[in-house]
Design a protein around this motif. Structure first.
Motif, PDB file in Angstrom:
ATOM      1  N   THR A  35       0.853  -1.184   0.000  1.00 15.73           N
ATOM      2  CA  THR A  35       0.000   0.000   0.000  1.00 15.73           C
ATOM      3  C   THR A  35       0.889   1.234   0.000  1.00 15.73           C
ATOM      4  OG1 THR A  35      -1.673  -1.177   1.265  1.00 15.73           O
ATOM      5  CG2 THR A  35      -1.852   1.211   1.210  1.00 15.73           C
ATOM      6  N   MET A  36       0.665   2.114  -0.973  1.00 11.72           N
ATOM      7  CA  MET A  36       1.515   3.290  -1.116  1.00 11.72           C
ATOM      8  C   MET A  36       1.068   4.425  -0.219  1.00 11.72           C
ATOM      9  SD  MET A  36       2.220   3.579  -5.144  1.00 11.72           S
ATOM     10  CE  MET A  36       3.267   2.427  -5.986  1.00 11.72           C
ATOM     11  N   THR A  37       2.053   5.214   0.216  1.00 14.24           N
ATOM     12  CA  THR A  37       1.760   6.436   0.955  1.00 14.24           C
ATOM     13  C   THR A  37       1.263   7.477  -0.037  1.00 14.24           C
ATOM     14  OG1 THR A  37       3.972   7.341   0.643  1.00 14.24           O
ATOM     15  CG2 THR A  37       3.616   5.960   2.613  1.00 14.24           C
ATOM     16  N   GLU A  38       0.754   8.589   0.462  1.00 18.04           N
ATOM     17  CA  GLU A  38       0.278   9.672  -0.398  1.00 18.04           C
ATOM     18  C   GLU A  38       1.390  10.159  -1.329  1.00 18.04           C
ATOM     19  OE1 GLU A  38      -2.582  12.067  -1.980  1.00 18.04           O
ATOM     20  OE2 GLU A  38      -2.929  10.697  -0.317  1.00 18.04           O
ATOM     21  N   GLU A  39       2.610  10.307  -0.806  1.00 20.22           N
ATOM     22  CA  GLU A  39       3.739  10.782  -1.609  1.00 20.22           C
ATOM     23  C   GLU A  39       4.107   9.767  -2.700  1.00 20.22           C
ATOM     24  OE1 GLU A  39       6.350  13.269  -3.182  1.00 20.22           O
ATOM     25  OE2 GLU A  39       5.018  13.794  -1.531  1.00 20.22           O
ATOM     26  N   GLU A  40       4.149   8.492  -2.365  1.00 23.39           N
ATOM     27  CA  GLU A  40       4.447   7.451  -3.360  1.00 23.39           C
ATOM     28  C   GLU A  40       3.375   7.425  -4.442  1.00 23.39           C
ATOM     29  OE1 GLU A  40       6.717   3.911  -0.975  1.00 23.39           O
ATOM     30  OE2 GLU A  40       4.591   4.206  -0.553  1.00 23.39           O
ATOM     31  N   SER A  41       2.132   7.613  -4.052  1.00 18.68           N
ATOM     32  CA  SER A  41       1.025   7.620  -4.999  1.00 18.68           C
ATOM     33  C   SER A  41       1.159   8.774  -5.990  1.00 18.68           C
ATOM     34  CB  SER A  41      -0.304   7.725  -4.250  1.00 18.68           C
ATOM     35  OG  SER A  41      -1.373   7.753  -5.149  1.00 18.68           O
ATOM     36  N   LYS A  42       1.576   9.934  -5.515  1.00 16.70           N
ATOM     37  CA  LYS A  42       1.764  11.087  -6.404  1.00 16.70           C
ATOM     38  C   LYS A  42       2.867  10.808  -7.414  1.00 16.70           C
ATOM     39  CE  LYS A  42       0.161  14.576  -3.174  1.00 16.70           C
ATOM     40  NZ  LYS A  42       0.551  15.670  -2.285  1.00 16.70           N
ATOM     41  N   GLN A  43       3.918  10.112  -7.018  1.00 18.44           N
ATOM     42  CA  GLN A  43       5.010   9.785  -7.932  1.00 18.44           C
ATOM     43  C   GLN A  43       4.513   8.875  -9.048  1.00 18.44           C
ATOM     44  OE1 GLN A  43       8.154   8.108  -5.600  1.00 18.44           O
ATOM     45  NE2 GLN A  43       8.690  10.070  -4.666  1.00 18.44           N
ATOM     46  N   VAL A  44       3.638   7.943  -8.724  1.00 22.27           N
ATOM     47  CA  VAL A  44       3.093   7.038  -9.735  1.00 22.27           C
ATOM     48  C   VAL A  44       2.224   7.812 -10.714  1.00 22.27           C
ATOM     49  CG1 VAL A  44       1.533   5.103 -10.134  1.00 22.27           C
ATOM     50  CG2 VAL A  44       3.194   5.006  -8.279  1.00 22.27           C
ATOM     51  N   GLU A  45       1.421   8.738 -10.213  1.00 21.51           N
ATOM     52  CA  GLU A  45       0.542   9.514 -11.083  1.00 21.51           C
ATOM     53  C   GLU A  45       1.332  10.361 -12.070  1.00 21.51           C
ATOM     54  OE1 GLU A  45      -2.072  11.752  -8.581  1.00 21.51           O
ATOM     55  OE2 GLU A  45      -2.906   9.951  -7.675  1.00 21.51           O
TER      56      GLU A  45
END
Length: 53
Positions: A35-45
């Motif tokens: 499960t990604m953190t908010e910051e990791e999720s932004k990098q994927v986007e």
């Protein structure tokens, strides 16, 4: 591909649906979900996939 935090393989694939945002390891012996953190999720986007063709 993303690096799996569990097995270290380079077979991580970003995954997102209405309930989960994370990285699924497609490694032969792993298959775990991170499960990604908010910051990791932004990098994927922001990630741009490039074709090797």
């Amino acid at each position: 591909m993303w690096k799996c935090p569990y097995c270290g393989s380079e077979y991580g694939m970003p995954y997102q649906d209405s309930n989960l945002t994370g990285m699924l390891c497609l490694g032969e012996m792993c298959g775990r979900f991170h499960t990604m953190t908010e910051e990791e999720s932004k990098q994927v986007e922001r990630h741009v996939y490039e074709s090797d063709m």
